[in-house]
Design a protein around this motif. Structure first.
Motif, PDB file in Angstrom:
ATOM      1  N   ARG A 286       3.549  -1.926   3.253  1.00 43.70           N
ATOM      2  CA  ARG A 286       4.372  -3.120   3.381  1.00 43.70           C
ATOM      3  C   ARG A 286       3.495  -4.347   3.642  1.00 43.70           C
ATOM      4  O   ARG A 286       2.331  -4.245   4.040  1.00 43.70           O
ATOM      5  CB  ARG A 286       5.389  -2.951   4.498  1.00 43.70           C
ATOM      6  N   VAL A 287       4.100  -5.514   3.462  1.00 45.01           N
ATOM      7  CA  VAL A 287       3.369  -6.764   3.613  1.00 45.01           C
ATOM      8  C   VAL A 287       2.975  -6.989   5.063  1.00 45.01           C
ATOM      9  O   VAL A 287       1.859  -7.466   5.351  1.00 45.01           O
ATOM     10  CB  VAL A 287       4.215  -7.936   3.078  1.00 45.01           C
ATOM     11  N   ASP A 288       3.859  -6.657   6.021  1.00 40.68           N
ATOM     12  CA  ASP A 288       3.511  -6.879   7.426  1.00 40.68           C
ATOM     13  C   ASP A 288       2.326  -6.024   7.849  1.00 40.68           C
ATOM     14  O   ASP A 288       1.494  -6.431   8.661  1.00 40.68           O
ATOM     15  CB  ASP A 288       4.722  -6.622   8.320  1.00 40.68           C
ATOM     16  N   GLU A 289       2.198  -4.822   7.287  1.00 39.63           N
ATOM     17  CA  GLU A 289       1.037  -3.990   7.568  1.00 39.63           C
ATOM     18  C   GLU A 289      -0.228  -4.608   6.990  1.00 39.63           C
ATOM     19  O   GLU A 289      -1.306  -4.530   7.599  1.00 39.63           O
ATOM     20  CB  GLU A 289       1.247  -2.588   6.997  1.00 39.63           C
ATOM     21  N   LEU A 290      -0.098  -5.238   5.837  1.00 42.99           N
ATOM     22  CA  LEU A 290      -1.249  -5.895   5.222  1.00 42.99           C
ATOM     23  C   LEU A 290      -1.682  -7.123   6.012  1.00 42.99           C
ATOM     24  O   LEU A 290      -2.880  -7.384   6.175  1.00 42.99           O
ATOM     25  CB  LEU A 290      -0.900  -6.273   3.781  1.00 42.99           C
TER      26      LEU A 290
END
Length: 617
Positions: A286-290
């Motif tokens: 996911r984007v938040d993990e990135l």
């Protein structure tokens, strides 16, 4: 007494900088755009009717042959996927409809064979296969028509929503998750425009209503950056969106962009394929993990391109939009004084419109390649006439004659009250310097113009799909050594680079096909291919094989007795690639019989069967 007190002059207010609206971007994604565009132009309702009309679009891959590019929802439910071989897709559809027909008691082997024969004829002609009773249409993918349709929609949006409309910008290579390297979305700059509609929610509602009127289904998102608008329109959760006029919409307030992107997959950032694969191996989904990863590590391991995509999505770096500028509109129309069925009056009005349109094209040194004439009826839907041309022309008399011939084939269902004529596809006129020694201004120019008029006339009377051109193919199989294509209504691709590429491909295919040919064969037999090629190879009986592999005695079914072979040349091995389906391996021989006949036969390797494929002379 001192001097009277004076009031100081008023201090002018400071000059205020003009208010600059916050950047707001609208992304309009049209899912399965090739299918939507094709259905709208052909007048087929989306996924409606009994039986449903299922559409499959294919393109020719140089390595894998014909592959599926796009398919309707019902066809995808059968198991069809993009990049699937077309042969496999046909098999899946046939299995499904065979089951449906058996359930309805409509299975008929003779009818299915007739439909298959009609489909083969349509494929050989290069045109779309007509819908069978099961409702399947298979035709070739047209990327130029998709781009043209997207530009037309952009022009409509530029007039009614925002003047700053851009087609989805693409990179040189596909990014992760992108199946078709063609634009399927529009991007609009709507900064400060929402207030004109009341608010941005009403702006979304008005845009969705406009798309619904045009016959399209879309997903729309308004955010503060191009990257985030694109990501949410493509990968936004349906639960967080809002359904309006058949479209799914999202509205992200300014300052909440990162929160809206948090749960989206990383491929929503339009990153490269290799970067997406590395993130997948690292467990980043996911984007938040990135975003929690250090930027320095991302730059060194995944490249600066990933950081640029993150900044474009968050709005820290603005992405410039290549705004679409509409070309000169070649449209003329006339409103009749009263609705009428009168053929003579309608043909006269069409003639006047053609002269007006041709004059405008000639002033810009342009000629029409496609013409559309719309007849607005009083009590029914409009009737549309389409006309394709072989070469760009602004000859009013020629265009009038073609339109009149098409109009005479129409059957009006109601009175006509308005006529609209347009040239959606144009091309530069060919300019020739007149010669003082020839009557037509140059040798061969009159013949070329006459040929173009002949092709246009035949296409107008018989239909463009029945007047075809033939060109060589790089396929080594003799029965597939040529391709047919529609001659009219397409922009000519004539440039030196393309010609050189085709010639190199042809030479390469000739080299592959004749790799086993003896070096003296070309000198002994000038004609490497027979003048008469059979549509279907005929089986022959071969016996007494020579040590070089060719038969010394052959017999056809219609021959009363077998004939001996005096001379033979070969073998010439021809094979198909693994990407074209089941392998075909043949050894061809040129035979001279006792009766003086010259035959072209081959042995099917692996089956030890012999076939006659052509005659010399």
């Amino acid at each position: 007494m001192g001097p009277p007190a004076t009031t100081p002059p008023p201090v002018p207010p400071p000059l205020l900088a003009p208010h600059k609206p916050r950047p707001r971007r609208l992304c309009i994604w049209l899912p399965n755009w090739p299918i939507q565009r094709w259905r709208r132009e052909e007048g087929i309702p989306p996924e409606a009717g009994l039986p449903p009309t299922e559409l499959v679009l294919w393109m020719l891959d140089p390595r894998r042959g014909r592959v599926v590019v796009a398919a309707s929802d019902d066809a995808m439910a059968c198991g069809l996927r993009p990049q699937m071989p077309l042969v496999e897709a046909r098999s899946l559809l046939q299995q499904r409809f065979a089951w449906l027909q058996e359930g309805a008691g409509q299975a008929h082997p003779t009818g299915q064979a007739h439909q298959a024969h009609q489909a083969d004829q349509a494929r050989q002609a290069g045109g779309p296969e007509k819908p069978s009773p099961s409702g399947v249409v298979v035709c070739q993918y047209d990327p130029a028509a998709d781009r043209a349709g997207l530009r037309q929609l952009a022009e409509v949006l530029s007039l009614q929503i925002s003047p700053l409309v851009a087609l989805e910008p693409l990179e040189k290579a596909r990014w992760a998750g992108q199946l078709l390297h063609q634009p399927q979305a529009l991007l609009l700059d709507v900064s400060g425009i929402g207030e004109l509609f009341g608010d941005e929610q009403k702006l979304l509602q008005q845009t969705a209503s406009l798309l619904d009127q045009q016959g399209f289904s879309a997903q729309l998102a308004i955010t503060s950056s191009v990257g985030s608008a694109w990501a949410i329109a493509h990968y936004g959760s349906p639960h967080s969106g809002r359904r309006q006029h058949g479209c799914l919409t999202w509205l992200v307030p300014a300052g909440e962009t990162e929160t809206a992107l948090a749960e989206l997959p990383v491929i929503a950032l339009r990153i490269a394929v290799d970067a997406a694969e590395k993130l997948h191996r690292l467990g980043i989904r996911r984007v938040d993990e990135l975003l929690r990863l250090p930027r320095s590590g991302l730059a060194t391991r995944l490249g600066s391109g990933l950081l640029q995509r993150i900044d474009q999505a968050l709005g820290t770096v603005d992405q410039t939009l290549p705004v679409h500028h509409a070309a000169a509109e070649d449209v003329v129309s006339t409103d009749l004084e009263y609705p009428t069925y009168a053929t003579d009056l309608l043909k006269h009005r069409i003639e006047q419109l053609v002269k007006q349109l041709a004059a405008g094209l000639a002033s810009r040194q342009q000629g029409a390649l496609r013409l559309t004439c719309r007849l607005d009826l009083q009590a029914h839907q409009s009737q549309r006439m389409q006309l394709g041309l072989f070469a760009p022309t602004a000859d009013a008399d020629h265009l009038t004659g073609l339109l009149h011939s098409v109009f005479e084939q129409q059957r009006l269902t109601a009175r006509v009250h308005r006529i609209v004529l347009a040239a959606p596809l144009t091309g530069p006129l060919r300019m020739h310097q007149r010669s003082l020694l020839t009557a037509h201004g140059g040798e061969g120019q009159g013949d070329a113009a006459a040929l173009a008029k002949l092709i246009d006339g035949l296409s107008g009377r018989l239909g463009g799909e029945r007047v075809l051109g033939v060109r060589r193919s790089s396929n080594p199989l003799p029965e597939q050594a040529f391709q047919t294509s529609v001659l009219t209504g397409r922009r000519a691709q004539r440039n030196a680079a393309a010609s050189n590429t085709r010639s190199r491909e042809t030479r390469a295919s000739d080299t592959r096909a004749g790799a086993d040919r003896p070096p003296t064969l070309a000198a002994e037999i000038p004609l490497r291919r027979p003048l008469d090629l059979l549509r279907q190879p005929q089986p022959i009986e071969a016996s007494q094989l020579h040590r070089d592999g060719w038969p010394q005695q052959i017999k056809l079914r219609r021959w009363p007795a077998a004939q001996g072979v005096n001379r033979a040349w070969g073998p010439e091995r021809i094979e198909t690639g693994w990407w074209q389906g089941p392998s075909i391996r043949r050894d061809y021989f040129r035979l001279e019989t006792e009766a003086g006949q010259w035959l072209w036969v081959y042995r099917q390797l692996g089956q030890n069967s012999w076939w006659l494929h052509g005659w010399f002379g």
